[in-house]
Design a protein around this motif. Sequence first.
Motif, PDB file in Angstrom:
ATOM      1  N   GLU B  69       0.839  -1.207   0.000  1.00 41.16           N
ATOM      2  CA  GLU B  69       0.000   0.000   0.000  1.00 41.16           C
ATOM      3  C   GLU B  69       0.870   1.252   0.000  1.00 41.16           C
ATOM      4  O   GLU B  69       0.653   2.166  -0.805  1.00 41.16           O
ATOM      5  N   THR B  72       2.703   1.697  -3.324  1.00 39.49           N
ATOM      6  CA  THR B  72       1.808   2.111  -4.414  1.00 39.49           C
ATOM      7  C   THR B  72       1.505   3.602  -4.310  1.00 39.49           C
ATOM      8  O   THR B  72       1.589   4.348  -5.291  1.00 39.49           O
ATOM      9  N   THR B 129      -2.188  13.293  -2.432  1.00 38.25           N
ATOM     10  CA  THR B 129      -3.628  13.277  -2.111  1.00 38.25           C
ATOM     11  C   THR B 129      -4.344  12.378  -3.101  1.00 38.25           C
ATOM     12  O   THR B 129      -5.167  11.535  -2.740  1.00 38.25           O
ATOM     13  N   ARG B 130      -4.015  12.577  -4.370  1.00 36.01           N
ATOM     14  CA  ARG B 130      -4.742  11.849  -5.431  1.00 36.01           C
ATOM     15  C   ARG B 130      -4.420  10.358  -5.419  1.00 36.01           C
ATOM     16  O   ARG B 130      -5.312   9.548  -5.618  1.00 36.01           O
ATOM     17  N   ILE B 133      -6.319   8.845  -2.474  1.00 33.48           N
ATOM     18  CA  ILE B 133      -7.757   8.740  -2.764  1.00 33.48           C
ATOM     19  C   ILE B 133      -7.985   7.584  -3.737  1.00 33.48           C
ATOM     20  O   ILE B 133      -8.904   6.771  -3.566  1.00 33.48           O
ATOM     21  N   TYR B 135      -6.240   4.958  -4.212  1.00 39.31           N
ATOM     22  CA  TYR B 135      -6.055   3.662  -3.544  1.00 39.31           C
ATOM     23  C   TYR B 135      -7.292   3.281  -2.757  1.00 39.31           C
ATOM     24  O   TYR B 135      -7.780   2.156  -2.819  1.00 39.31           O
ATOM     25  N   ARG B 136      -7.835   4.248  -2.016  1.00 32.02           N
ATOM     26  CA  ARG B 136      -9.056   3.947  -1.244  1.00 32.02           C
ATOM     27  C   ARG B 136     -10.201   3.588  -2.161  1.00 32.02           C
ATOM     28  O   ARG B 136     -10.969   2.678  -1.890  1.00 32.02           O
ATOM     29  N   GLN B 137     -10.342   4.333  -3.255  1.00 34.74           N
ATOM     30  CA  GLN B 137     -11.436   4.050  -4.177  1.00 34.74           C
ATOM     31  C   GLN B 137     -11.270   2.665  -4.795  1.00 34.74           C
ATOM     32  O   GLN B 137     -12.259   1.966  -5.038  1.00 34.74           O
ATOM     33  N   ARG B 140     -12.686   0.140  -2.633  1.00 33.40           N
ATOM     34  CA  ARG B 140     -14.155   0.112  -2.712  1.00 33.40           C
ATOM     35  C   ARG B 140     -14.598  -0.672  -3.942  1.00 33.40           C
ATOM     36  O   ARG B 140     -15.604  -1.368  -3.910  1.00 33.40           O
TER      37      ARG B 140
END
Lengths: 425, 152
Positions: B69, B72, B129-130, B133, B135-137, B140
Motif C-alpha cells: 500500500e 503504491t 492526495t490523489r 484517494i 487507492y481507497r477508491q 471500494r
Amino acid sequence: MTTVDFARLRIAAALNEIDRLIQSEFPSQSSKDAMDILQDRCSRFMVSFEDKTIESSPYGREVLQNRCEASLEWLFTYLPILGFILRSTNVRNGFEAYGPLLRLAQSLMGQNTNLIVSSEWQFTPHTYYPVTELPGFVLIGLPSTESSNPLMVPLSGHEIGHAVWHLKSLNDTYNSQIRESILREIRDKEWKRYKELYSGIEKTELDGSWIGESTWTPAIQWALHQIEEMFCDFIGLCLFAESYLYAFMYLIAPGTRHRSLRYPNMKDRVRYLVSAASDFGVEIPTDFDKSFSPDREDNFDRRVKFLLSMADNAAALQESDILKLARELVNHSNTPERDDARVNHIVDEFKKFAVPTADPEAAINIMCAGWKCSNDSDLWGHIPQIKPKDWDRVLHDIIYKSLEISEIQERLENARLLREREEST
Amino acid sequence: MHSLNTQSVIYESSSDLPFLASEAAVDLSKILIGQEVNMESIHALSDLLRNLVKKDSSGAPLREQMTPEALTIVGGAVVASNNLGSPSSIMVDDLLKRALEIIDILAYEDIKQKPEETKEAIEFCIALTREAIDYRQSLRDITPLHPFMKLA
C-alpha cells in the motif's frame, strides 16, 4: 457556482448533520468523543474553502481543487462511520456485553483504547480499524439479526484481533518475510508458470523494477490479509476458547464456497483453527472440520490463480509463528483464562435454576457455559414452565444478565479499590 | 481525552493521508505568497511519511520493508509529480530516494526561504492526495457493499 462552492455546501451539509447527531444520547463516552472529533475535522475543510487568500497563490487553483477532492473523499469515507456511531446508540444493541468487551480491548491495546460497538445491517461481523481520523478507537459491528443473541459475542474477539494487528503494525513485521517468500517461490520454483503469464518480464525485473514488481505484489497484500485473518481467529480462540469455535460454526458453516482473496481457503482456515485449538487444549466441537465446504478456485483467471497460490503458500509458512504470537500477546495481557470449575458452576446455575450467575464471572466462562447449555438438548426438560420453543430466548436473556451482573460487580469492586487507595494516601 | 481546541492536537491525532496531504498543499501554497502559516500540517505529513517510507541507517530506502500500500501510494505520487516518463524504465529505489528528499523538504523549519523546494513539495502533496484517494477508491471497487447495489 464553482467546484469550491459545491464542496463548501457539501461540507456545510455534513456539519449540519453532525450537529444534529451530537444531540443524540450516547451509550458510551467513546461514541460522543468520536462524533466531536469528526465534527472538528470536517470543519477544517470549511476553513480552507472560506479562506480567500489561497486563490492569490500561484498554485491556488490547483490546491483548492485538490482540497475539494480530499473533502469529497472524506465524505465517502466518514459518512459511513458517522452512521455507524449513530447506530451504536440504537436500543437494539446488546449493551450488556459492552463493558467486558471494552476491558478485553483495553487489556490487549492499552487503557486509552476507545470502543464503539454497533448492531449493523451486514451479516459479517466487521471492524473499522484504524480509523485514521479516530486514533485509538476500535469500531466493531455485529449482525443486527443476532443482537439479542449473546452467544455471538465471542466473534468480537476476532474483531479485536484486527485492531491489535494494526496497532502493533504487524503488517510491517511480516511484510518482508512474505515478500521474500513469494519472490523466492516465483524465481526458484514457479518461473516457467510466471513467464507463461507475464511474458514481457525478465527475472532481473522481478525485484526492483516498478513494472516487474507490480505483477506480483498483489500476492503480498493477499498473503498479509490471510495471516491477519489467521491471527484474528487465534485471538478469538485465546479470548473465548471453545465458545469462539461454536460461534464461528453458527455464523458461517458451511460457508458459501466463494473464495475471497483476503481470506485463506475455508478448508485451510478450519485446519488452522483445529490445529490451534489442539495446541491450546481447547475442546473442538464435534464434526467441526466436516461442517465447512472448501472454497472454489476454478473460476479465477490464470493470473489470479497463480498469484493466489503464491499468497496461500506464503501465508501457510507463517502459521506457527502467528499462533505463537497470538498466544503470547493474550498471555501478557492478563485477560482471564478459561476456568473449568467456573464454567461448570455457571452451567449449574443456568441449567438447574434458570438464573443468571450471582458471582462476578469472566466473559470467557459465561460464554463457554452458555454454549454448553445451548448444545444441551435437554436443557430445561425438568422445568416444564419453560417451553422448549422458549429455551433459546430464555438462555440468551440469562447470559446477557450474567454479563451485566458481572460488569456491575467488577465496577463496584474497582470503585472500592480506588477508594481504599485514595484513603491510604 | 485530548482537548479539541488546539490546532496542535488536530495534527497530532490525524493520520488521514488525503486530509493531511491536501491541508499541507494549502499551507505550502500560502507560504509561497509570503503568508504566515502554522507549519503543523506540513510537519505532521512529514512524520507520517517517515513511518511509511522505511530507510536504513545510511539513509537508503528499504523497499522490502514497505507495505504494498505504501509503495503504491508514495511511489505513484513521485511518478505523477516528477513527470518521470515511461514507467518501464523506472526503478523503485529511485522513486523512494526522491520521496525521502521530499519528506526532508516537508520537515524544513525554514521552507519559506526555499521557493523552488516549496513548489516541489506542493506538487508532491497534490499528487499524494490523489494517489491516496485512488487507492481507497480501488478498495471500494474490490469490495462492493452488496451484489445488488449499483453505485452512481
